[in-house]
Design an enzyme around this catalytic site. Structure first.
Site, PDB file in Angstrom:
ATOM      1  N   TYR A   1      -2.839 -12.246  19.072  1.00 34.42           N
ATOM      2  CA  TYR A   1      -3.819 -13.266  18.682  1.00 34.42           C
ATOM      3  C   TYR A   1      -3.265 -14.682  18.915  1.00 34.42           C
ATOM      4  O   TYR A   1      -4.025 -15.653  18.869  1.00 34.42           O
ATOM      5  CB  TYR A   1      -4.242 -13.113  17.216  1.00 34.42           C
ATOM      6  CG  TYR A   1      -4.862 -11.768  16.853  1.00 34.42           C
ATOM      7  CD1 TYR A   1      -5.388 -10.934  17.844  1.00 34.42           C
ATOM      8  CD2 TYR A   1      -4.919 -11.335  15.537  1.00 34.42           C
ATOM      9  CE1 TYR A   1      -5.935  -9.696  17.514  1.00 34.42           C
ATOM     10  CE2 TYR A   1      -5.469 -10.098  15.202  1.00 34.42           C
ATOM     11  CZ  TYR A   1      -5.975  -9.282  16.197  1.00 34.42           C
ATOM     12  OH  TYR A   1      -6.512  -8.068  15.867  1.00 34.42           O
TER      13      TYR A   1
ATOM     14  N   HIS B   1      -1.028  -1.475  18.623  1.00 31.56           N
ATOM     15  CA  HIS B   1      -2.336  -2.128  18.765  1.00 31.56           C
ATOM     16  C   HIS B   1      -3.330  -1.297  19.586  1.00 31.56           C
ATOM     17  O   HIS B   1      -4.515  -1.233  19.253  1.00 31.56           O
ATOM     18  CB  HIS B   1      -2.144  -3.516  19.402  1.00 31.56           C
ATOM     19  CG  HIS B   1      -3.205  -4.496  19.034  1.00 31.56           C
ATOM     20  ND1 HIS B   1      -2.972  -5.828  18.873  1.00 31.56           N
ATOM     21  CD2 HIS B   1      -4.527  -4.339  18.811  1.00 31.56           C
ATOM     22  CE1 HIS B   1      -4.097  -6.454  18.553  1.00 31.56           C
ATOM     23  NE2 HIS B   1      -5.050  -5.560  18.510  1.00 31.56           N
TER      24      HIS B   1
ATOM     25  N   LYS C   1       0.601  -6.227  14.485  1.00 35.92           N
ATOM     26  CA  LYS C   1       0.453  -5.177  15.502  1.00 35.92           C
ATOM     27  C   LYS C   1       1.336  -5.424  16.714  1.00 35.92           C
ATOM     28  O   LYS C   1       1.481  -6.568  17.160  1.00 35.92           O
ATOM     29  CB  LYS C   1      -1.014  -5.088  15.966  1.00 35.92           C
ATOM     30  CG  LYS C   1      -1.998  -5.054  14.803  1.00 35.92           C
ATOM     31  CD  LYS C   1      -3.438  -4.885  15.209  1.00 35.92           C
ATOM     32  CE  LYS C   1      -4.353  -5.209  14.042  1.00 35.92           C
ATOM     33  NZ  LYS C   1      -4.695  -6.623  13.923  1.00 35.92           N
TER      34      LYS C   1
ATOM     35  N   ASP D   1      -4.767  -9.720   7.967  1.00 42.51           N
ATOM     36  CA  ASP D   1      -4.554  -8.910   9.170  1.00 42.51           C
ATOM     37  C   ASP D   1      -4.217  -9.814  10.353  1.00 42.51           C
ATOM     38  O   ASP D   1      -4.984 -10.709  10.696  1.00 42.51           O
ATOM     39  CB  ASP D   1      -5.829  -8.114   9.486  1.00 42.51           C
ATOM     40  CG  ASP D   1      -5.608  -7.209  10.691  1.00 42.51           C
ATOM     41  OD1 ASP D   1      -5.064  -6.116  10.494  1.00 42.51           O
ATOM     42  OD2 ASP D   1      -5.952  -7.613  11.820  1.00 42.51           O
TER      43      ASP D   1
END
Ligand code: A2P
Length: 315
Positions: free
Chosen positions: A48, A110, A77, A43
């Site tokens: 990030y 997201h 996402k 994931d």
């Protein structure tokens, strides 16, 4: 390993690897190790900030024959700053480039929150776009187009409640196939799980261990792994508290994506997917509900923000 099956017969392993907070310099090794020990579901997310390093790990894993692309499930996402119609495709293309992939298995919106391009995390109310300025229905249409064009196999959402799912469902050609939300025994999300499962929407649990390595922690957060009920079940099963928390998710039919960059804990977490909990143990864990959110959403409701927690969460 258990799997969640999609309408077209594709399957995703119920236990995957989370990469939020996996630091640059560490996430390459974590992903290589995870794949070597049997993880098949990774994931990711653009926000990030580590997709390029993960992409290098994927490329090397394919090159060294650790796994084939078609055996690996990769989720990413769309960040909040790319909700406008013209911004979705470039954001997806950047993610594909960073991950060194020509398709994603799953792409999620997201958050049901839009921000101006370039804003990052909100510093002031000025950084937001309202839903009228960047309608979720338009963003969803672009997700459908990405799927139709073969850039992503499946599409879904993250941090959506029943109202925001219903909002996009009104004009959707394809219903979301996944909703990724915070879930653990302190926040079992029974109502949202029942709703999603009745609509054929799978769920993935984030922060299943309480994400103690995250920034912006609240004061006096309760400890999942330290809870007496969790510890008692762990002792009875001869496993760790973390494994009980992960097994609870897999046993209730959702996917779960614990983050670790430590080889021993990566192994331990993967093994948790094979632990069977008794009905009684499941019931005790189901009843721990405190409606407690580690990710409380207040970052989206700063002074002057057009978003409110009442609209965001399922209560
Ligand atoms: P580490 O990466 O050093 O293993 P979450 O998935 O809820 O965001 O939680 C991630 C946090 O939990 C990280 O701090 C991670 O540390 C830690 N963690 C992951 N797996 C385990 C485990 N099996 N036992 C204890 N802590 C764990």
């Amino acid at each position: 390993m258990r799997y969640l099956e999609f309408k077209n017969g594709d399957r995703v392993a119920s236990l995957g690897l989370g990469t939020w907070k996996s630091a640059p310099g560490e996430v390459y090794d974590a992903v290589r190790t995870a794949i070597k020990i049997g993880y098949r579901h990774i994931d990711c997310a653009a926000v990030y900030g580590n997709e390029a390093e993960i992409g290098k790990a994927f490329a090397d894993a394919f090159k060294d024959g650790d796994v084939k692309r078609e055996e690996l499930w990769v989720t990413s996402k769309l960040w909040n700053t790319a909700h406008k119609k013209d911004d979705v495709r470039p954001a997806l293309e950047q993610t594909l480039k960073d991950l060194q992939l020509d398709y994603l298995d799953l792409y999620l919106i997201h958050w049901p929150i839009a921000m101006k391009p370039g804003a990052g995390f909100p510093q002031s109310a000025d950084d937001f776009l309202t839903l009228a300025e960047a309608p979720l229905e338009d963003t969803w249409q672009e997700m459908e187009a990405a799927q139709a064009d073969g850039l992503v196999r499946h599409i879904g959402v993250s941090n959506f409640n029943i109202a925001t799912i219903e909002l996009i469902a009104q004009s959707a050609k394809v219903m979301p196939e996944m909703n990724q939300v915070e879930m653990h025994p302190f926040l079992p999300q029974h109502k949202l799980v029942n709703y999603c499962q009745s609509k054929g929407i799978h769920l993935t649990a984030y922060s299943p261990l309480g994400s103690s390595d995250r920034p912006r922690k609240q004061e006096n957060e309760p400890s999942l792994m330290g809870h007496e009920v969790v510890k008692t079940i762990a002792d009875a099963q001869g496993v760790t508290a973390a494994q009980v928390l992960l097994a609870w998710q897999v046993n209730r039919g959702v996917a779960v994506i614990p983050k670790s960059t430590n080889e021993g804990r990566l192994k331990q977490n993967l093994e948790a997917a094979s632990i069977e909990l008794s009905e009684d143990q499941m019931k005790h864990l189901n009843d721990l509900n405190e409606s407690f959110r580690y990710i409380d959403g207040t970052i989206w409701t700063i002074e002057g923000s057009p978003y409110a927690l009442e609209d965001l969460w399922e209560f």
